[in-house]
Design an enzyme around this catalytic site. Structure first.
Site, PDB file in Angstrom:
ATOM      1  CG  HIS A  21      -0.321  -0.149   2.550  1.00 56.64           C
ATOM      2  ND1 HIS A  21       0.620   0.734   3.017  1.00 56.64           N
ATOM      3  CD2 HIS A  21      -0.495  -1.069   3.539  1.00 56.64           C
ATOM      4  CE1 HIS A  21       0.992   0.398   4.235  1.00 56.64           C
ATOM      5  NE2 HIS A  21       0.348  -0.715   4.581  1.00 56.64           N
ATOM      6  CE  LYS A 305       2.155   1.378  11.043  1.00 60.89           C
ATOM      7  NZ  LYS A 305       1.905   0.119  10.377  1.00 60.89           N
TER       8      LYS A 305
END
Length: 522
Positions: A21, A305
């Site tokens: 990602h 996060k």
């Protein structure tokens, strides 16, 4: 000992339990910008990245997908992790896989040397283990679970329950290195950065280190312990050694002596492994500790996060397919102070793309090249000394000033600061063009010398920008360099004297560096 002549920079090696990602890509781009900058400065530069393919997490993921761990790793590396490097234009010199023979053989060599030196012993360990972190956790690292995990202890990082394990393992005498590590942090304050991460590491070590369990018997996906093949090497002990094995440890000592020690760019959540366990391992082996460990902040989405498991993971190509790799690289290096947490938003990305890249830098380049073509038929004008004013001298001073300031920021790994300093030249050139109005000067032949001086100054500034921005936006910089008929490639230009670049006699047409993007309203 190292000859100290190289700039050897690494990213962490990433787990292949899932696809990458933008958090992974952020780390890659930061290291890549630093590597590209040092290459253009003429430094002996080596940039390493790769994948971590052993351990319980990979085994479980592969099993859940009905394949062997190696088949799973091969698939993810070929289809996701190596393509990532192309997607975001990474210029790595090497790609290490922990399943590479060059790595496995020399991990065993390193481990055997520590064993022979008396730094490894057998013992029993019982504790809470987080498979996500591949680490035994202290109670202080755990929190009470909520929702489906209510009543259970969960990892503070992964928010998933830990497992209570009891194993007979081999241990590394890490406690022997408590004082040596504290001395290292004291003698070299920049060894761990930024300051917030350094303070956390020092505080952790001051509480005293325990010995580290470095083998597992409960599963077999890993490198065999050389003197006892019923054990496999603990995945972090294995993974950390990639920085040495890729650099030639055990196989090419001349290369290792030239490259080592390395600068490690890591996420702050794994700084403890790199700033405590890793230097202790190296000390035990009689090797030099890393040059620096830099634990950058997290990318946050919706205040959390970045995480696949929490469905906050964004694939890099979701951005690059629309905005391109240069915009991806620029945005994350400019919008986030490197070393601190930073929030990602599509709105901020789109706004910066339009204001800073398309209108700021891209439009500046297009306007100047177009005016040279229109008013001088493409011939590069020369400044006429008699028509040089304080305005031109100020631009020249800015070129030199921002070049030096950006290089100084890079030396501190402050990529965002370097880019901010370079952008001062973008803004000053835009202001210069607005004030000087070359389109107005072109209306009167009596202003021919002044027009030549203004456009010569603007072209000179553009070339300096092409050199300085090449590490960040390599595609756009190369296109601009071609339009300026720059000598050689832009990557071959000395970045510490960017303002001394040489160009040809004629400019070439320039396509839009950052085309306008129509973002559909939701």
């Amino acid at each position: 000992m190292s000859a100290g002549s190289a700039f050897y920079i690494t990213t962490p090696i990433f787990y292949v339990n899932d696809v990458p990602h933008i958090g992974h890509a952020y780390t890659e781009v930061a290291a890549d910008v630093l590597a590209r900058w040092h290459r253009q400065a003429g430094d002996d530069t080596w940039f390493l990245t790769g994948t971590d393919e052993h351990g319980q997490k990979i085994l479980r993921t592969a099993t859940a997908n009905g394949v062997t761990p190696k088949e799973w790793a091969d698939k993810l590396v070929a289809e996701a992790w190596q393509p990532l490097l192309e997607t975001i234009d990474i210029s790595n010199d090497d790609f290490i896989r922990t399943t590479d023979e060059r790595h496995e053989v020399n991990v065993q060599l390193f481990l055997q040397r520590l064993y022979d030196a008396g730094y490894i012993y057998t013992g029993e360990y019982e504790g809470y283990y987080c498979v996500g972190c591949e680490e035994y956790k202290q109670l202080s690292d755990l929190v009470d679970g909520t929702g489906q995990y209510e009543g259970q202890l969960v990892c503070a990082i992964h928010s998933k329950p830990v497992e209570l394990l009891k194993e007979r393992n081999y241990f590394f005498r890490m406690s022997d290195f408590t004082q040596r590590l504290l001395d290292l942090y004291e003698e070299r304050p920049d060894f761990v950065q930024p300051e917030s991460v350094r303070n956390e590491i020092v505080s952790f070590v001051r509480r005293g280190l325990t010995d580290l369990s470095i083998s597992r018997q409960t599963f077999d996906w890993g490198i065999k312990v050389p003197w006892d093949e019923s054990h496999v090497v603990y995945v972090w002990f294995d993974a950390l050694l990639n920085y040495a094995t890729a650099a030639g440890y055990g196989s090419d000592e001349e290369k290792f002596a030239r490259l080592w020690p390395a600068t490690h760019i890591v996420g702050k959540d794994i700084a403890r492994f790199h700033a405590v366990i890793w230097p202790a391992m190296l000390m035990a082996a009689g090797l030099e500790v890393p040059k620096q460990v830099y634990g950058h902040g997290w990318l946050l989405v919706g205040g959390e996060k970045m995480s696949k498991s929490k469905l906050t993971g964004i694939a890099p190509e979701q951005i690059t397919d629309t905005f391109g790799s240069d915009a991806f690289r620029y945005y994350f290096m400019r919008a986030i102070s490197f070393g601190q947490d930073g929030s990602f938003s599509w709105e901020d990305l789109s706004a910066r793309y339009q204001a800073e890249l398309a209108n700021g830098f891209g439009n500046l380049a297009s306007r100047v090249i177009a005016m040279v073509n229109r008013y001088f038929d493409g011939a590069v004008p020369a400044a006429v000394e008699a028509s040089v004013t304080d305005a031109e001298l100020a631009i020249r001073d800015t070129e030199r000033r921002v070049t030096a300031a950006a290089d100084e920021a890079i030396s501190r790994l402050a990529v965002h600061e370097a880019l901010a300093r370079i952008w001062e030249l973008v803004d000053e050139l835009n202001g210069y063009i607005t004030v000087q109005e070359p389109w107005g000067l072109a209306k009167d032949p009596a202003n021919a010398d002044r027009l030549a001086t203004v456009l010569s100054t603007a072209l000179r500034g553009l070339g300096t920008l092409a050199v300085l921005l090449s590490p960040v936006v390599p595609e756009a910089a190369a296109k601009l360099w071609t339009a300026l008929a720059g000598a050689g490639t832009v990557q071959e230009q000395s970045i510490r004297t960017a303002y001394e670049w040489q160009g040809g006699d004629r400019v070439q047409p320039l396509e839009a560096l950052f085309p306008r993007i129509e973002v559909e309203a939701s």
